[in-house]
Each structure stands twice: as C-alpha cells, then as structure tokens.
Scaffold this motif. Structure first.
Motif, PDB file in Angstrom:
ATOM      1  N   MET A  25      22.696  -6.347  12.682  1.00  0.00           N
ATOM      2  CA  MET A  25      23.269  -7.826  12.602  1.00  0.00           C
ATOM      3  C   MET A  25      23.409  -7.997  10.938  1.00  0.00           C
ATOM      4  O   MET A  25      21.949  -8.337  10.599  1.00  0.00           O
ATOM      5  CB  MET A  25      22.632  -8.716  13.586  1.00  0.00           C
ATOM      6  CG  MET A  25      23.488  -9.885  13.704  1.00  0.00           C
ATOM      7  SD  MET A  25      25.212  -9.408  14.304  1.00  0.00           S
ATOM      8  CE  MET A  25      25.359 -10.130  15.976  1.00  0.00           C
ATOM      9  N   LEU A  52      18.031  -4.812  14.677  1.00  0.00           N
ATOM     10  CA  LEU A  52      17.510  -5.516  15.660  1.00  0.00           C
ATOM     11  C   LEU A  52      16.967  -4.517  16.649  1.00  0.00           C
ATOM     12  O   LEU A  52      16.117  -4.883  17.363  1.00  0.00           O
ATOM     13  CB  LEU A  52      18.332  -6.603  16.114  1.00  0.00           C
ATOM     14  CG  LEU A  52      18.906  -7.734  15.298  1.00  0.00           C
ATOM     15  CD1 LEU A  52      19.966  -8.418  15.770  1.00  0.00           C
ATOM     16  CD2 LEU A  52      17.672  -8.468  14.844  1.00  0.00           C
ATOM     17  N   ALA A  84       7.242  -8.703  23.486  1.00  0.00           N
ATOM     18  CA  ALA A  84       7.195 -10.144  23.127  1.00  0.00           C
ATOM     19  C   ALA A  84       8.557 -10.858  22.881  1.00  0.00           C
ATOM     20  O   ALA A  84       9.415 -10.189  22.968  1.00  0.00           O
ATOM     21  CB  ALA A  84       6.209 -10.337  21.720  1.00  0.00           C
ATOM     22  N   GLY A  90      11.843 -12.121  21.415  1.00  0.00           N
ATOM     23  CA  GLY A  90      12.486 -11.565  20.033  1.00  0.00           C
ATOM     24  C   GLY A  90      12.185 -10.186  19.980  1.00  0.00           C
ATOM     25  O   GLY A  90      12.660  -9.625  19.034  1.00  0.00           O
ATOM     26  N   ALA A  91      11.511  -9.493  20.728  1.00  0.00           N
ATOM     27  CA  ALA A  91      11.070  -7.949  20.681  1.00  0.00           C
ATOM     28  C   ALA A  91      12.612  -7.042  20.581  1.00  0.00           C
ATOM     29  O   ALA A  91      12.845  -5.964  20.420  1.00  0.00           O
ATOM     30  CB  ALA A  91      10.432  -7.442  21.576  1.00  0.00           C
ATOM     31  N   LYS A 123      14.679  -7.131  24.016  1.00  0.00           N
ATOM     32  CA  LYS A 123      14.867  -6.571  25.316  1.00  0.00           C
ATOM     33  C   LYS A 123      16.095  -6.809  25.834  1.00  0.00           C
ATOM     34  O   LYS A 123      17.030  -6.066  26.333  1.00  0.00           O
ATOM     35  CB  LYS A 123      13.715  -7.378  26.143  1.00  0.00           C
ATOM     36  CG  LYS A 123      12.420  -7.213  25.744  1.00  0.00           C
ATOM     37  CD  LYS A 123      11.273  -7.927  26.697  1.00  0.00           C
ATOM     38  CE  LYS A 123      11.532  -9.255  26.557  1.00  0.00           C
ATOM     39  NZ  LYS A 123      10.957  -9.932  25.121  1.00  0.00           N
ATOM     40  N   LEU A 137      18.855  -7.711  24.085  1.00  0.00           N
ATOM     41  CA  LEU A 137      19.680  -6.808  23.153  1.00  0.00           C
ATOM     42  C   LEU A 137      19.898  -5.521  23.804  1.00  0.00           C
ATOM     43  O   LEU A 137      21.030  -4.938  23.957  1.00  0.00           O
ATOM     44  CB  LEU A 137      19.623  -6.847  21.874  1.00  0.00           C
ATOM     45  CG  LEU A 137      19.830  -8.050  20.813  1.00  0.00           C
ATOM     46  CD1 LEU A 137      19.281  -7.648  19.462  1.00  0.00           C
ATOM     47  CD2 LEU A 137      21.215  -8.380  20.958  1.00  0.00           C
ATOM     48  N   HIS A 157       8.692 -11.169  31.840  1.00  0.00           N
ATOM     49  CA  HIS A 157       7.160 -11.504  31.086  1.00  0.00           C
ATOM     50  C   HIS A 157       6.043 -11.517  32.151  1.00  0.00           C
ATOM     51  O   HIS A 157       4.909 -11.577  31.603  1.00  0.00           O
ATOM     52  CB  HIS A 157       7.413 -12.785  30.284  1.00  0.00           C
ATOM     53  CG  HIS A 157       8.159 -12.535  29.323  1.00  0.00           C
ATOM     54  ND1 HIS A 157       7.702 -12.054  28.126  1.00  0.00           N
ATOM     55  CD2 HIS A 157       9.457 -13.084  29.106  1.00  0.00           C
ATOM     56  CE1 HIS A 157       8.970 -11.969  27.132  1.00  0.00           C
ATOM     57  NE2 HIS A 157       9.728 -12.682  27.614  1.00  0.00           N
TER      58      HIS A 157
HETATM   59  N1  LIG Z   1      24.031 -12.356  18.077  1.00  0.00           N
HETATM   60  C1  LIG Z   1      22.835 -12.369  17.198  1.00  0.00           C
HETATM   61  N2  LIG Z   1      22.784 -12.680  15.972  1.00  0.00           N
HETATM   62  C2  LIG Z   1      21.797 -12.563  15.325  1.00  0.00           C
HETATM   63  N3  LIG Z   1      20.573 -12.224  15.718  1.00  0.00           N
HETATM   64  C3  LIG Z   1      20.448 -11.812  17.084  1.00  0.00           C
HETATM   65  C4  LIG Z   1      21.522 -11.963  18.031  1.00  0.00           C
HETATM   66  N4  LIG Z   1      21.225 -11.758  19.071  1.00  0.00           N
HETATM   67  C5  LIG Z   1      19.976 -11.635  19.374  1.00  0.00           C
HETATM   68  N5  LIG Z   1      19.386 -11.754  17.949  1.00  0.00           N
HETATM   69  C6  LIG Z   1      18.264 -11.447  17.475  1.00  0.00           C
HETATM   70  O1  LIG Z   1      17.419 -10.584  17.703  1.00  0.00           O
HETATM   71  C7  LIG Z   1      16.295 -10.432  18.071  1.00  0.00           C
HETATM   72  C8  LIG Z   1      16.127  -9.816  19.661  1.00  0.00           C
HETATM   73  O2  LIG Z   1      16.688 -10.968  20.518  1.00  0.00           O
HETATM   74  P1  LIG Z   1      16.574 -10.580  22.252  1.00  0.00           P
HETATM   75  O3  LIG Z   1      17.390 -11.929  22.663  1.00  0.00           O
HETATM   76  O4  LIG Z   1      17.101  -9.341  22.532  1.00  0.00           O
HETATM   77  O5  LIG Z   1      14.952 -10.799  22.377  1.00  0.00           O
HETATM   78  P2  LIG Z   1      14.123 -10.685  23.684  1.00  0.00           P
HETATM   79  O6  LIG Z   1      13.128  -9.796  23.786  1.00  0.00           O
HETATM   80  O7  LIG Z   1      15.122 -10.643  24.843  1.00  0.00           O
HETATM   81  O8  LIG Z   1      13.356 -12.212  23.358  1.00  0.00           O
HETATM   82  P3  LIG Z   1      12.953 -13.252  24.637  1.00  0.00           P
HETATM   83  O9  LIG Z   1      11.710 -12.671  25.551  1.00  0.00           O
HETATM   84  O10 LIG Z   1      12.732 -14.216  23.967  1.00  0.00           O
HETATM   85  O11 LIG Z   1      14.127 -13.535  25.543  1.00  0.00           O
HETATM   86  C9  LIG Z   1      15.674 -11.827  17.956  1.00  0.00           C
HETATM   87  O12 LIG Z   1      14.857 -11.969  16.718  1.00  0.00           O
HETATM   88  C10 LIG Z   1      17.211 -12.500  18.060  1.00  0.00           C
HETATM   89  O13 LIG Z   1      17.022 -13.693  17.056  1.00  0.00           O
END
Ligand SMILES: Nc1ncnc2c1ncn2[C@@H]1O[C@H](COP(=O)(O)OP(=O)(O)OP(=O)(O)O)[C@@H](O)[C@H]1O
Length: 268
Positions: free
Chosen positions: A28, A33, A52, A54-55, A57, A59, A203
């Motif tokens: 992005m 990411l 954790a 923001g890892a 998952k 995405l 989690h």
């Molecule tokens: N559309 C987007 N634009 C910019 N950054 C994004 C976008 N979507 C996700 N991110 C970033 O990508 C990283 C991974 O996000 P993701 O939602 O996949 O994390 P996660 O592991 O599911 O976290 P959580 O456990 O908090 O749900 C994060 O730093 C988030 O800010």
C-alpha cells in the motif's frame, strides 16, 4: 492421441492443495503489508492464523479469498488461479457480521439465491441453517435488530448453508460472551467434521486449540513460523511467536485467577 474429453477436462492431481499462496505480497503506497507468503491448505484441514495486532491476518484472509488483489505472487484454488467462480466455493465470516436490512430468513434466502440455490432446496437449507443457529423463534425478525451473538450465529450458519469447501473466519467470536462463543464453535466443529476446510483468525489460545490442528504465525506481514499448532504453542521457535505467546499465556493465567487469589497476592 489423447481423448478429447480428457484433454478438455482439468484433472487435479490427488495431492493438489485446496488453496495455495505462492510468493504472496501486498503493498500500500510504499508499505509492504504482506510479504512473500507461501502456504498450502489441504482439503479438510483446520488451520489457525495468529499474530499481534496489525500483523496482517485480516489482509491475508482478504487476499486468499480474492477480495483484494495481490501486488506480488498469486493465489491458487485447486491448482488454478483463483477466480470469481472458484470464490463461490468459499465463504467468509467477518468479526462484525454483515447483515442486510431484511429478516433472518430473507438474509439466508438471499445468500442462497445468489449462489443459484432456489426452490425446495433453498427452503430446506434455510430451515436447517435457522435451526443450526438456534434462531427458529426469530426467523421473521429483522436481522439487524438481533444481538451481536445472534447475528454472528446467523452469519456463520448463512456461510455454511452455501456449502463452501473452504470457510475463512476472521475473529468470529472476538466480541461474544462464552455462551455465544460455545454455540458458534459447535456449529463450526460440525462443519469441520463434515469436511469443510477452515482458516480461522483468533487471538484466543483456547479457541485455537479447540478449533485447529495447524498454525500459521504472522509477524509484520510475514510468516514467522508455521506447523502443527500443539508443537508451536508448546515450544515456539520464532522470537515473535515466543514473545506474543508469552504475553497471552501470562494474561490467560491472570484471567483464571479469582479476585481472592489476586487479593491474597497483593497482601503478601
Ligand atoms: N486499506 C489499508 N490501507 C493502509 N493500510 C492498511 C489497510 N488495511 C490494512 N492496513 C494496515 O496493514 C496492517 C495489517 O492490518 P490487518 O488488519 O491485516 O492486521 P491484523 O493482523 O488483522 O490486526 P488485528 O489483530 O488488530 O485485527 C496494519 O498495519 C494496517 O494498518
């Protein structure tokens, strides 16, 4: 010469994974990411994704389900590029259920019709799903006025009513109480027993143990380690998993303590 029918039929070798990611990446702007992810899901497998906040998952699940397009690499479904048609053999349940402004029954009927299921078969699946979600008494109620737990039960039953081969679950019980969590796990376990492949983000270590056999541990968009869940939980090799699990286990133990335990500790 090969028979024409054989030439035009896509033959899937027996050891082909149901779903595979090959060098998957997602960027992005300048930020990477998701990076260099290779994974394979066997039919009927039960995989958990942890890591954790923001890892990456969520995405990763969105990439694997084809909701977003990878910047690098590819996703394969039964050995072929993932396309629109193959996506209909999958389903996804999000942390916050997505309900239409319609009744419980109509939400189910709409999802089934969207997959081309109509008539008596649709009615049969609707009844079965309402029953599985224990929402028989609420079938005519607008879905959006149901409680969070009821909506999530409906979301899981709706996804399974479409008979997916693979079900993605992104923290499906994160904001639910233990009774609702238990009901949802029951529905999911039944689906797993019937052969539905699951990829679950959670989690909750207890839930991971109950619902999974394999674990993918993500750290900053990369796979830190992957393998049998019980082995990784017992002795994580990566620093990221060790640190994260250390914190979670500490919290779980603290949560198991009664107020009297904590008071007693405090008075020492
Ligand atoms: N559309 C987007 N634009 C910019 N950054 C994004 C976008 N979507 C996700 N991110 C970033 O990508 C990283 C991974 O996000 P993701 O939602 O996949 O994390 P996660 O592991 O599911 O976290 P959580 O456990 O908090 O749900 C994060 O730093 C988030 O800010």
């Amino acid at each position: 010469m090969l028979d024409r029918a054989v030439m035009t039929t896509w033959e899937v070798p027996a050891d082909t994974p149901l779903l595979a990611a090959r060098g998957l990446g997602f960027r992005m702007r300048d930020q990477r990411l998701i990076e260099d992810i290779d994974l394979e899901l066997r039919p009927g497998s039960r995989t958990v994704v942890m890591g954790a906040n923001g890892a990456g998952k969520s995405l990763l699940l969105r990439l694997l389900h084809g909701l977003i397009t990878p910047s690098e690499g590819r996703v394969e479904w039964r050995g072929r590029p993932l396309g629109r048609a193959s996506r209909s053999e999958q389903a996804m349940v999000f942390q916050r259920p997505v309900m239409m402004r319609r009744s419980v029954g109509a939400n189910l009927r709409f999802a089934l019709a969207a997959r081309g299921i109509r008539g008596a078969e649709r009615a049969r699946r609707e009844t079965e799903a309402v029953h599985a979600a224990r929402l028989d008494h609420l079938v005519k109620r607008p879905a959006r006025v149901l409680s969070g737990g009821e909506q999530q039960r409906l979301a899981v039953a709706r996804a399974l009513a479409c008979a997916p081969d693979l079900l993605f679950l992104d923290e499906p019980t994160a904001s639910l109480d233990p009774a609702s969590t238990h009901m949802i796990e029951e529905i999911l376990r039944k689906a797993q027993r019937s052969g539905v492949t699951t990829l679950l983000v959670t989690h909750d270590i207890g839930q991971a143990r109950r619902m999974g056999d394999d674990l993918i541990f993500l750290d900053r968009g990369r796979v830190a380690e992957a393998g049998p869940l019980s082995t990784i939980l017992a002795s994580p090799r990566s620093e990221a998993a060790r640190a994260w699990l250390g914190g979670r286990l500490f919290l779980e133990r603290a949560n198991d303590e009664t107020p009297a335990d904590i008071q007693q500790k405090g008075s020492k």
